[in-house]
Design a protein around this motif. Structure first.
Motif, short mmCIF file in Angstrom:
data_model
loop_
_atom_site.label_atom_id
_atom_site.label_comp_id
_atom_site.label_asym_id
_atom_site.label_seq_id
_atom_site.Cartn_x
_atom_site.Cartn_y
_atom_site.Cartn_z
N ALA A 1 0.83 -1.21 0.00
CA ALA A 1 0.00 0.00 0.00
C ALA A 1 0.86 1.26 0.00
O ALA A 1 0.58 2.22 -0.72
CB ALA A 1 -0.93 0.01 1.21
N THR A 2 1.93 1.25 0.78
CA THR A 2 2.83 2.40 0.83
C THR A 2 3.55 2.59 -0.49
O THR A 2 3.65 3.70 -1.02
CB THR A 2 3.85 2.22 1.96
N GLY A 3 4.04 1.50 -1.05
CA GLY A 3 4.70 1.57 -2.36
C GLY A 3 3.77 2.06 -3.44
O GLY A 3 4.14 2.88 -4.29
N PHE A 4 2.53 1.59 -3.42
CA PHE A 4 1.54 2.04 -4.39
C PHE A 4 1.31 3.54 -4.28
O PHE A 4 1.22 4.24 -5.28
CB PHE A 4 0.22 1.29 -4.19
N GLY A 5 1.25 4.04 -3.05
CA GLY A 5 1.07 5.48 -2.85
C GLY A 5 2.21 6.29 -3.42
O GLY A 5 2.00 7.32 -4.05
N PHE A 6 3.44 5.82 -3.20
CA PHE A 6 4.59 6.55 -3.74
C PHE A 6 4.62 6.51 -5.26
O PHE A 6 4.90 7.52 -5.91
CB PHE A 6 5.90 5.97 -3.19
N PHE A 7 4.31 5.36 -5.84
CA PHE A 7 4.29 5.26 -7.30
C PHE A 7 3.14 6.07 -7.90
O PHE A 7 3.28 6.69 -8.94
CB PHE A 7 4.22 3.81 -7.76
N LEU A 8 2.00 6.08 -7.23
CA LEU A 8 0.85 6.85 -7.71
C LEU A 8 1.15 8.34 -7.68
O LEU A 8 0.74 9.08 -8.56
CB LEU A 8 -0.39 6.54 -6.85
N ALA A 9 1.91 8.78 -6.68
CA ALA A 9 2.25 10.19 -6.56
C ALA A 9 3.14 10.67 -7.70
O ALA A 9 3.17 11.86 -8.00
CB ALA A 9 2.93 10.46 -5.23
N SER A 10 3.84 9.76 -8.34
CA SER A 10 4.74 10.16 -9.42
C SER A 10 4.09 10.05 -10.80
O SER A 10 4.75 10.27 -11.80
CB SER A 10 6.02 9.32 -9.38
N THR A 11 2.80 9.74 -10.85
CA THR A 11 2.10 9.63 -12.13
C THR A 11 1.28 10.88 -12.39
O THR A 11 1.21 11.78 -11.57
CB THR A 11 1.16 8.41 -12.15
N GLY A 12 0.62 10.89 -13.51
CA GLY A 12 -0.26 12.00 -13.85
C GLY A 12 -1.54 12.02 -13.02
O GLY A 12 -2.27 13.00 -13.04
N ALA A 13 -1.80 10.96 -12.29
CA ALA A 13 -3.01 10.90 -11.46
C ALA A 13 -2.87 11.69 -10.16
O ALA A 13 -3.86 11.93 -9.48
CB ALA A 13 -3.34 9.44 -11.13
N ALA A 14 -1.66 12.10 -9.83
CA ALA A 14 -1.43 12.80 -8.55
C ALA A 14 -2.19 14.12 -8.49
O ALA A 14 -2.82 14.44 -7.48
CB ALA A 14 0.05 13.02 -8.33
N GLU A 15 -2.14 14.90 -9.55
CA GLU A 15 -2.80 16.22 -9.54
C GLU A 15 -4.32 16.11 -9.42
O GLU A 15 -4.92 16.80 -8.60
CB GLU A 15 -2.40 17.02 -10.77
N PRO A 16 -5.00 15.25 -10.21
CA PRO A 16 -6.46 15.12 -10.03
C PRO A 16 -6.83 14.61 -8.63
O PRO A 16 -7.85 15.03 -8.07
CB PRO A 16 -6.88 14.12 -11.10
#
Length: 62
Positions: A32-47
């Motif tokens: 879950a923590t790793g997913f959060g870090f990887f998600l933060a570096s994608t284009g989905a972070a801003e929305p």
């Protein structure tokens, strides 16, 4: 920025209690923590940030 730090602290606290009560395994917490870090570096972070900001602003304050 203050909202983000507060949400990170809140989610960290929830994760701590889930681990403490063995509702969540250490492996699942790591994923879950790793997913959060990887998600933060994608284009989905801003929305996601815009959505959480809108939700917080929708909460009435007295």
């Amino acid at each position: 920025m203050a909202i983000t730090v507060s949400l990170v602290a809140l989610f960290g606290l929830v994760l701590f209690f889930l681990l403490r009560h063995r509702t969540l395994s250490y492996g699942a917490a790591f994923i879950a923590t790793g997913f959060g870090f990887f998600l933060a570096s994608t284009g989905a972070a801003e929305p996601i940030n815009q959505f959480t900001t809108a939700l917080i602003q929708a909460i009435p304050t007295s």
